[in-house]
Design a protein around this motif. Sequence first.
Motif, PDB file in Angstrom:
ATOM      1  N   ILE A 124       0.944  -1.236  -0.099  1.00 14.94           N
ATOM      2  CA  ILE A 124      -0.122   0.013  -0.066  1.00 14.94           C
ATOM      3  C   ILE A 124       0.869   1.212  -0.028  1.00 14.94           C
ATOM      4  CG2 ILE A 124      -1.698   1.220   1.301  1.00 14.94           C
ATOM      5  CD1 ILE A 124      -2.803  -1.276   2.402  1.00 14.94           C
ATOM      6  N   THR A 125       0.582   2.080  -1.066  1.00  7.71           N
ATOM      7  CA  THR A 125       1.665   3.327  -1.224  1.00  7.71           C
ATOM      8  C   THR A 125       0.524   4.438  -1.016  1.00  7.71           C
ATOM      9  OG1 THR A 125       2.923   2.266  -2.464  1.00  7.71           O
ATOM     10  CG2 THR A 125       3.227   4.509  -2.608  1.00  7.71           C
ATOM     11  N   GLU A 126       0.686   5.524   0.012  1.00  6.11           N
ATOM     12  CA  GLU A 126      -0.003   6.623   0.041  1.00  6.11           C
ATOM     13  C   GLU A 126       0.812   7.962  -0.143  1.00  6.11           C
ATOM     14  OE1 GLU A 126      -2.762   8.770   3.505  1.00  6.11           O
ATOM     15  OE2 GLU A 126      -2.729   6.477   3.353  1.00  6.11           O
ATOM     16  N   THR A 127       0.300   8.784  -1.177  1.00  6.81           N
ATOM     17  CA  THR A 127       1.104   9.859  -1.555  1.00  6.81           C
ATOM     18  C   THR A 127       0.017  11.058  -1.307  1.00  6.81           C
ATOM     19  OG1 THR A 127       2.078   8.614  -3.349  1.00  6.81           O
ATOM     20  CG2 THR A 127       2.026  10.992  -3.684  1.00  6.81           C
ATOM     21  N   THR A 128       0.726  12.099  -0.852  1.00  5.51           N
ATOM     22  CA  THR A 128       0.007  13.453  -0.583  1.00  5.51           C
ATOM     23  C   THR A 128       0.402  14.629  -1.405  1.00  5.51           C
ATOM     24  OG1 THR A 128      -0.495  12.873   1.708  1.00  5.51           O
ATOM     25  CG2 THR A 128      -0.838  15.105   1.098  1.00  5.51           C
ATOM     26  N   GLU A 129      -0.303  15.214  -2.200  1.00  4.43           N
ATOM     27  CA  GLU A 129       0.036  16.270  -3.019  1.00  4.43           C
ATOM     28  C   GLU A 129      -0.710  17.531  -2.728  1.00  4.43           C
ATOM     29  OE1 GLU A 129      -0.645  14.990  -7.059  1.00  4.43           O
ATOM     30  OE2 GLU A 129       0.371  13.135  -7.129  1.00  4.43           O
ATOM     31  N   ASP A 130       0.162  18.675  -2.691  1.00  9.69           N
ATOM     32  CA  ASP A 130      -0.345  19.958  -2.686  1.00  9.69           C
ATOM     33  C   ASP A 130      -0.041  20.866  -3.921  1.00  9.69           C
ATOM     34  OD1 ASP A 130      -1.166  19.400  -0.069  1.00  9.69           O
ATOM     35  OD2 ASP A 130       0.756  20.194   0.808  1.00  9.69           O
ATOM     36  N   ASP A 131      -1.126  21.203  -4.456  1.00 14.35           N
ATOM     37  CA  ASP A 131      -1.169  22.089  -5.880  1.00 14.35           C
ATOM     38  C   ASP A 131      -1.503  23.628  -5.457  1.00 14.35           C
ATOM     39  OD1 ASP A 131      -1.252  22.988  -8.317  1.00 14.35           O
ATOM     40  OD2 ASP A 131      -2.688  21.816  -8.848  1.00 14.35           O
ATOM     41  N   ASP A 132      -0.637  24.473  -5.782  1.00 12.92           N
ATOM     42  CA  ASP A 132      -0.652  25.745  -5.336  1.00 12.92           C
ATOM     43  C   ASP A 132      -1.048  26.820  -6.415  1.00 12.92           C
ATOM     44  OD1 ASP A 132      -0.155  25.506  -2.577  1.00 12.92           O
ATOM     45  OD2 ASP A 132       1.927  25.970  -2.644  1.00 12.92           O
ATOM     46  N   THR A 133      -1.014  25.917  -7.761  1.00  8.48           N
ATOM     47  CA  THR A 133      -1.499  26.621  -8.876  1.00  8.48           C
ATOM     48  C   THR A 133      -2.724  27.580  -9.008  1.00  8.48           C
ATOM     49  OG1 THR A 133      -0.240  24.827 -10.019  1.00  8.48           O
ATOM     50  CG2 THR A 133      -1.696  26.295 -11.457  1.00  8.48           C
ATOM     51  N   ILE A 134      -2.941  28.829  -9.333  1.00  7.33           N
ATOM     52  CA  ILE A 134      -3.893  29.572  -9.467  1.00  7.33           C
ATOM     53  C   ILE A 134      -4.546  29.186 -10.697  1.00  7.33           C
ATOM     54  CG2 ILE A 134      -4.770  31.853  -9.325  1.00  7.33           C
ATOM     55  CD1 ILE A 134      -2.470  32.542  -7.635  1.00  7.33           C
ATOM     56  N   TYR A 135      -5.793  28.988 -10.822  1.00  9.28           N
ATOM     57  CA  TYR A 135      -6.482  28.443 -11.895  1.00  9.28           C
ATOM     58  C   TYR A 135      -7.545  29.658 -12.298  1.00  9.28           C
ATOM     59  CZ  TYR A 135      -4.533  23.844 -11.707  1.00  9.28           C
ATOM     60  OH  TYR A 135      -3.678  22.901 -11.683  1.00  9.28           O
ATOM     61  N   TYR A 136      -7.479  29.975 -13.392  1.00 14.50           N
ATOM     62  CA  TYR A 136      -8.542  31.180 -13.843  1.00 14.50           C
ATOM     63  C   TYR A 136      -9.710  30.493 -14.515  1.00 14.50           C
ATOM     64  CZ  TYR A 136      -4.651  34.203 -13.117  1.00 14.50           C
ATOM     65  OH  TYR A 136      -3.538  35.018 -12.312  1.00 14.50           O
ATOM     66  N   PRO A 137     -11.106  31.250 -14.360  1.00 11.51           N
ATOM     67  CA  PRO A 137     -12.277  30.779 -15.115  1.00 11.51           C
ATOM     68  C   PRO A 137     -11.676  30.652 -16.576  1.00 11.51           C
ATOM     69  CG  PRO A 137     -12.531  33.121 -14.358  1.00 11.51           C
ATOM     70  CD  PRO A 137     -11.252  32.677 -13.806  1.00 11.51           C
ATOM     71  N   SER A 138     -12.605  29.473 -17.052  1.00  6.62           N
ATOM     72  CA  SER A 138     -12.306  29.508 -18.691  1.00  6.62           C
ATOM     73  C   SER A 138     -13.640  30.149 -19.355  1.00  6.62           C
ATOM     74  CB  SER A 138     -12.767  27.833 -19.130  1.00  6.62           C
ATOM     75  OG  SER A 138     -13.775  27.347 -18.536  1.00  6.62           O
ATOM     76  N   TYR A 139     -14.457  30.871 -18.540  1.00  2.46           N
ATOM     77  CA  TYR A 139     -15.634  31.580 -19.385  1.00  2.46           C
ATOM     78  C   TYR A 139     -14.939  32.885 -19.658  1.00  2.46           C
ATOM     79  CZ  TYR A 139     -16.712  32.470 -14.295  1.00  2.46           C
ATOM     80  OH  TYR A 139     -16.690  32.568 -13.096  1.00  2.46           O
ATOM     81  N   PRO A 140     -15.579  33.748 -20.304  1.00  3.40           N
ATOM     82  CA  PRO A 140     -15.197  35.171 -20.470  1.00  3.40           C
ATOM     83  C   PRO A 140     -15.791  36.017 -19.432  1.00  3.40           C
ATOM     84  CG  PRO A 140     -16.737  34.565 -22.153  1.00  3.40           C
ATOM     85  CD  PRO A 140     -16.490  33.256 -21.448  1.00  3.40           C
ATOM     86  N   ILE A 141     -14.854  36.876 -18.779  1.00  2.00           N
ATOM     87  CA  ILE A 141     -15.247  37.890 -17.717  1.00  2.00           C
ATOM     88  C   ILE A 141     -16.049  39.024 -18.175  1.00  2.00           C
ATOM     89  CG2 ILE A 141     -14.632  39.118 -15.742  1.00  2.00           C
ATOM     90  CD1 ILE A 141     -12.215  37.295 -15.482  1.00  2.00           C
ATOM     91  N   GLN A 142     -17.150  39.270 -17.665  1.00  2.00           N
ATOM     92  CA  GLN A 142     -18.207  40.369 -18.471  1.00  2.00           C
ATOM     93  C   GLN A 142     -17.514  41.721 -17.585  1.00  2.00           C
ATOM     94  OE1 GLN A 142     -21.834  40.243 -19.646  1.00  2.00           O
ATOM     95  NE2 GLN A 142     -21.602  37.965 -20.304  1.00  2.00           N
ATOM     96  N   HIS A 143     -17.115  42.588 -18.454  1.00  4.65           N
ATOM     97  CA  HIS A 143     -16.704  43.890 -17.977  1.00  4.65           C
ATOM     98  C   HIS A 143     -17.835  44.723 -17.718  1.00  4.65           C
ATOM     99  CE1 HIS A 143     -12.393  42.936 -18.657  1.00  4.65           C
ATOM    100  NE2 HIS A 143     -12.815  42.285 -19.647  1.00  4.65           N
TER     101      HIS A 143
END
Length: 61
Positions: free
Chosen positions: A24-43
Amino acid sequence: MIKRTIKETVSEYDSDGKLIKQTITETTEDDDTIYYPSYPIQHPTIYGVEPTCVCNTSKEQ
């Protein structure tokens, strides 16, 4: 931030189908990547007025 815990189980059996080894192998991952929305932002409109286009359709030269 996204945190993942991945647990992988590998089982080995003999020719009679009896369990001989289990790893049994257990791995813990932390992802600090900032993801932006895939839809256009309304101005917001400027001063509450929508932009307009005035086309010159006259044929004067």
